[in-house]
Enzyme design. Sequence first.
Site, PDB file in Angstrom:
ATOM      1  N   GLY A  46      13.718   2.016  -4.715  1.00  0.00           N
ATOM      2  CA  GLY A  46      12.771   1.069  -5.287  1.00  0.00           C
ATOM      3  C   GLY A  46      11.518   1.809  -5.687  1.00  0.00           C
ATOM      4  O   GLY A  46      11.262   2.922  -5.213  1.00  0.00           O
ATOM      5  N   GLN A  51       2.751   3.056  -7.951  1.00  0.00           N
ATOM      6  CA  GLN A  51       3.217   4.397  -7.584  1.00  0.00           C
ATOM      7  C   GLN A  51       3.303   5.335  -8.780  1.00  0.00           C
ATOM      8  O   GLN A  51       3.379   6.548  -8.606  1.00  0.00           O
ATOM      9  CB  GLN A  51       4.592   4.325  -6.912  1.00  0.00           C
ATOM     10  N   CYS A  90       8.714   6.617   2.045  1.00  0.00           N
ATOM     11  CA  CYS A  90       8.059   6.195   0.804  1.00  0.00           C
ATOM     12  C   CYS A  90       7.931   7.399  -0.118  1.00  0.00           C
ATOM     13  O   CYS A  90       7.521   8.471   0.324  1.00  0.00           O
ATOM     14  CB  CYS A  90       6.676   5.628   1.129  1.00  0.00           C
ATOM     15  N   LEU A  91       8.274   7.222  -1.392  1.00  0.00           N
ATOM     16  CA  LEU A  91       8.164   8.321  -2.355  1.00  0.00           C
ATOM     17  C   LEU A  91       6.722   8.815  -2.477  1.00  0.00           C
ATOM     18  O   LEU A  91       6.490   9.953  -2.860  1.00  0.00           O
ATOM     19  CB  LEU A  91       8.663   7.870  -3.731  1.00  0.00           C
ATOM     20  N   HIS A 132       8.812  -3.791   1.030  1.00  0.00           N
ATOM     21  CA  HIS A 132       8.080  -2.524   0.920  1.00  0.00           C
ATOM     22  C   HIS A 132       7.385  -2.433  -0.445  1.00  0.00           C
ATOM     23  O   HIS A 132       6.203  -2.086  -0.533  1.00  0.00           O
ATOM     24  CB  HIS A 132       9.064  -1.360   1.134  1.00  0.00           C
ATOM     25  N   GLU A 133       8.122  -2.771  -1.504  1.00  0.00           N
ATOM     26  CA  GLU A 133       7.534  -2.691  -2.852  1.00  0.00           C
ATOM     27  C   GLU A 133       6.450  -3.759  -3.044  1.00  0.00           C
ATOM     28  O   GLU A 133       5.440  -3.518  -3.709  1.00  0.00           O
ATOM     29  CB  GLU A 133       8.606  -2.822  -3.930  1.00  0.00           C
ATOM     30  N   HIS A 136       3.290  -2.493  -1.845  1.00  0.00           N
ATOM     31  CA  HIS A 136       2.637  -1.573  -2.789  1.00  0.00           C
ATOM     32  C   HIS A 136       1.777  -2.345  -3.790  1.00  0.00           C
ATOM     33  O   HIS A 136       0.720  -1.872  -4.202  1.00  0.00           O
ATOM     34  CB  HIS A 136       3.679  -0.764  -3.570  1.00  0.00           C
TER      35      HIS A 136
END
Length: 174
Positions: A46, A51, A90-91, A132-133, A136
Amino acid sequence: MAILGVRKYGDPVLRRRAERVREVTPEIRATVRDMIDTMYHEVGLGLAAPQVGVALRLMVVDEEKGRGPLALINPEIVEEGGRVVAEEGCLSIPGIFATVARAEWVRVEAQGVEGQPLGLDARGLLARVLQHEMDHLDGVLFIDRLDPIERDRVKRQIRKGGLREDAPRRAFAL
Ligand code: NI
Protein backbone atom coordinates in the site's frame (compact mmCIF):
# COMPACT_ATOMS: atom_id res chain seq x y z
CA MET A 1 4.86 5.46 -15.96
CA ALA A 2 7.01 6.99 -13.31
CA ILE A 3 8.59 5.76 -10.13
CA LEU A 4 8.25 8.46 -7.49
CA GLY A 5 10.64 9.04 -4.60
CA VAL A 6 9.26 7.80 -1.27
CA ARG A 7 9.50 10.42 1.48
CA LYS A 8 11.21 9.19 4.61
CA TYR A 9 10.66 9.68 8.35
CA GLY A 10 11.53 13.27 9.25
CA ASP A 11 9.99 14.75 6.08
CA PRO A 12 7.30 17.24 7.20
CA VAL A 13 4.85 16.12 4.48
CA LEU A 14 4.42 12.85 6.42
CA ARG A 15 3.11 14.85 9.39
CA ARG A 16 0.57 17.01 7.55
CA ARG A 17 -3.12 16.25 7.41
CA ALA A 18 -3.78 15.67 3.71
CA GLU A 19 -6.51 17.64 1.89
CA ARG A 20 -9.58 16.14 0.26
CA VAL A 21 -9.45 15.61 -3.49
CA ARG A 22 -12.08 18.02 -4.82
CA GLU A 23 -12.27 16.66 -8.33
CA VAL A 24 -10.79 13.57 -9.97
CA THR A 25 -8.85 15.27 -12.75
CA PRO A 26 -6.48 13.70 -15.31
CA GLU A 27 -3.62 14.89 -13.05
CA ILE A 28 -5.07 12.95 -10.13
CA ARG A 29 -5.40 9.84 -12.30
CA ALA A 30 -1.77 10.26 -13.43
CA THR A 31 -0.69 10.52 -9.79
CA VAL A 32 -2.62 7.33 -9.02
CA ARG A 33 -0.84 5.50 -11.86
CA ASP A 34 2.56 6.71 -10.66
CA MET A 35 1.72 5.70 -7.09
CA ILE A 36 0.79 2.18 -8.27
CA ASP A 37 4.09 1.92 -10.21
CA THR A 38 5.95 3.15 -7.14
CA MET A 39 4.16 0.73 -4.80
CA TYR A 40 5.15 -2.23 -6.97
CA HIS A 41 8.68 -0.94 -7.43
CA GLU A 42 9.08 -0.65 -3.65
CA VAL A 43 7.39 -4.03 -3.09
CA GLY A 44 4.85 -2.38 -0.81
CA LEU A 45 1.29 -3.52 -0.21
CA GLY A 46 0.00 0.00 0.00
CA LEU A 47 1.06 3.60 -0.50
CA ALA A 48 -0.52 6.88 0.57
CA ALA A 49 -0.09 10.09 -1.45
CA PRO A 50 1.80 11.98 1.32
CA GLN A 51 4.50 9.29 1.06
CA VAL A 52 5.29 10.59 -2.43
CA GLY A 53 5.03 14.22 -1.33
CA VAL A 54 1.42 14.79 -2.43
CA ALA A 55 -0.70 16.05 0.49
CA LEU A 56 -4.00 14.71 -0.84
CA ARG A 57 -6.39 12.07 0.52
CA LEU A 58 -5.49 9.38 -1.92
CA MET A 59 -4.13 5.84 -1.47
CA VAL A 60 -3.36 2.73 -3.46
CA VAL A 61 -3.36 -0.81 -2.08
CA ASP A 62 -2.63 -4.29 -3.35
CA GLU A 63 -2.39 -6.85 -0.61
CA GLU A 64 -1.54 -9.54 -3.18
CA LYS A 65 -4.82 -11.39 -3.41
CA GLY A 66 -4.73 -11.27 -7.20
CA ARG A 67 -7.37 -8.54 -7.41
CA GLY A 68 -4.82 -6.07 -8.74
CA PRO A 69 -4.25 -2.55 -7.49
CA LEU A 70 -7.05 -0.61 -5.90
CA ALA A 71 -7.06 3.21 -5.73
CA LEU A 72 -9.14 4.97 -3.09
CA ILE A 73 -9.84 8.70 -3.23
CA ASN A 74 -11.06 10.51 -0.10
CA PRO A 75 -11.37 7.23 1.82
CA GLU A 76 -13.08 7.13 5.20
CA ILE A 77 -13.42 4.35 7.72
CA VAL A 78 -17.14 4.42 8.50
CA GLU A 79 -17.24 1.33 10.73
CA GLU A 80 -14.71 -0.90 12.42
CA GLY A 81 -14.54 -3.66 14.98
CA GLY A 82 -12.40 -6.24 16.71
CA ARG A 83 -8.77 -5.89 17.58
CA VAL A 84 -5.73 -7.70 16.30
CA VAL A 85 -2.00 -7.25 16.90
CA ALA A 86 0.52 -7.91 14.12
CA GLU A 87 3.93 -6.78 12.91
CA GLU A 88 4.02 -3.80 10.57
CA GLY A 89 6.56 -1.86 8.60
CA CYS A 90 6.43 1.32 6.52
CA LEU A 91 8.16 2.29 3.26
CA SER A 92 8.78 5.70 4.85
CA ILE A 93 10.57 4.15 7.86
CA PRO A 94 12.71 1.44 6.23
CA GLY A 95 14.22 -1.21 8.48
CA ILE A 96 11.85 -0.57 11.39
CA PHE A 97 9.25 -3.18 12.29
CA ALA A 98 6.99 -3.39 15.31
CA THR A 99 3.71 -4.95 16.36
CA VAL A 100 0.71 -2.64 16.14
CA ALA A 101 -2.85 -3.15 17.38
CA ARG A 102 -5.49 -2.43 14.74
CA ALA A 103 -9.18 -3.05 14.22
CA GLU A 104 -9.81 -6.54 12.87
CA TRP A 105 -12.25 -5.37 10.23
CA VAL A 106 -13.18 -2.05 8.66
CA ARG A 107 -15.81 -0.71 6.31
CA VAL A 108 -14.39 1.97 4.03
CA GLU A 109 -16.21 4.41 1.79
CA ALA A 110 -14.29 6.24 -0.91
CA GLN A 111 -14.33 7.31 -4.54
CA GLY A 112 -12.70 5.37 -7.35
CA VAL A 113 -10.54 6.80 -10.14
CA GLU A 114 -13.61 7.63 -12.20
CA GLY A 115 -15.04 9.55 -9.27
CA GLN A 116 -17.58 6.79 -8.61
CA PRO A 117 -18.61 5.90 -5.03
CA LEU A 118 -16.86 2.83 -3.75
CA GLY A 119 -17.62 0.74 -0.65
CA LEU A 120 -15.30 -1.87 0.75
CA ASP A 121 -15.57 -4.36 3.61
CA ALA A 122 -12.14 -5.58 4.60
CA ARG A 123 -10.66 -7.86 7.19
CA GLY A 124 -7.29 -9.49 7.75
CA LEU A 125 -4.29 -8.02 5.95
CA LEU A 126 -6.33 -5.68 3.73
CA ALA A 127 -8.00 -4.15 6.81
CA ARG A 128 -4.56 -3.53 8.32
CA VAL A 129 -3.19 -1.99 5.12
CA LEU A 130 -6.21 0.34 4.83
CA GLN A 131 -5.85 1.53 8.44
CA HIS A 132 -2.12 2.11 8.03
CA GLU A 133 -2.61 4.15 4.84
CA MET A 134 -5.54 6.04 6.37
CA ASP A 135 -3.20 7.08 9.19
CA HIS A 136 -0.75 8.47 6.61
CA LEU A 137 -3.53 10.76 5.34
CA ASP A 138 -3.82 12.19 8.86
CA GLY A 139 -0.08 12.61 9.37
CA VAL A 140 0.10 9.58 11.68
CA LEU A 141 2.85 6.95 11.43
CA PHE A 142 2.63 3.39 12.75
CA ILE A 143 5.30 4.09 15.37
CA ASP A 144 2.91 6.64 16.93
CA ARG A 145 0.62 3.72 17.78
CA LEU A 146 3.20 1.79 19.79
CA ASP A 147 3.18 1.81 23.57
CA PRO A 148 5.57 4.46 24.95
CA ILE A 149 8.38 2.03 25.84
CA GLU A 150 8.35 0.39 22.42
CA ARG A 151 8.11 3.79 20.72
CA ASP A 152 11.17 5.03 22.63
CA ARG A 153 13.06 1.88 21.64
CA VAL A 154 12.24 2.47 17.97
CA LYS A 155 13.12 6.18 18.09
CA ARG A 156 16.47 5.36 19.74
CA GLN A 157 17.10 2.78 17.04
CA ILE A 158 16.44 5.41 14.33
CA ARG A 159 18.62 8.01 16.08
CA LYS A 160 21.54 5.62 16.50
CA GLY A 161 21.44 3.69 13.26
CA GLY A 162 19.48 5.93 10.91
CA LEU A 163 17.08 4.37 8.45
CA ARG A 164 18.43 1.27 6.74
CA GLU A 165 17.38 1.45 3.11
CA ASP A 166 18.75 -2.01 2.40
CA ALA A 167 17.17 -3.60 5.45
CA PRO A 168 15.69 -7.05 4.94
CA ARG A 169 11.88 -7.02 4.75
CA ARG A 170 10.77 -9.06 7.74
CA ALA A 171 7.21 -7.93 7.53
CA PHE A 172 5.13 -6.21 4.93
CA ALA A 173 5.85 -2.54 4.37
CA LEU A 174 3.20 0.06 3.71
NI1 NI B 1 3.51 3.50 5.75
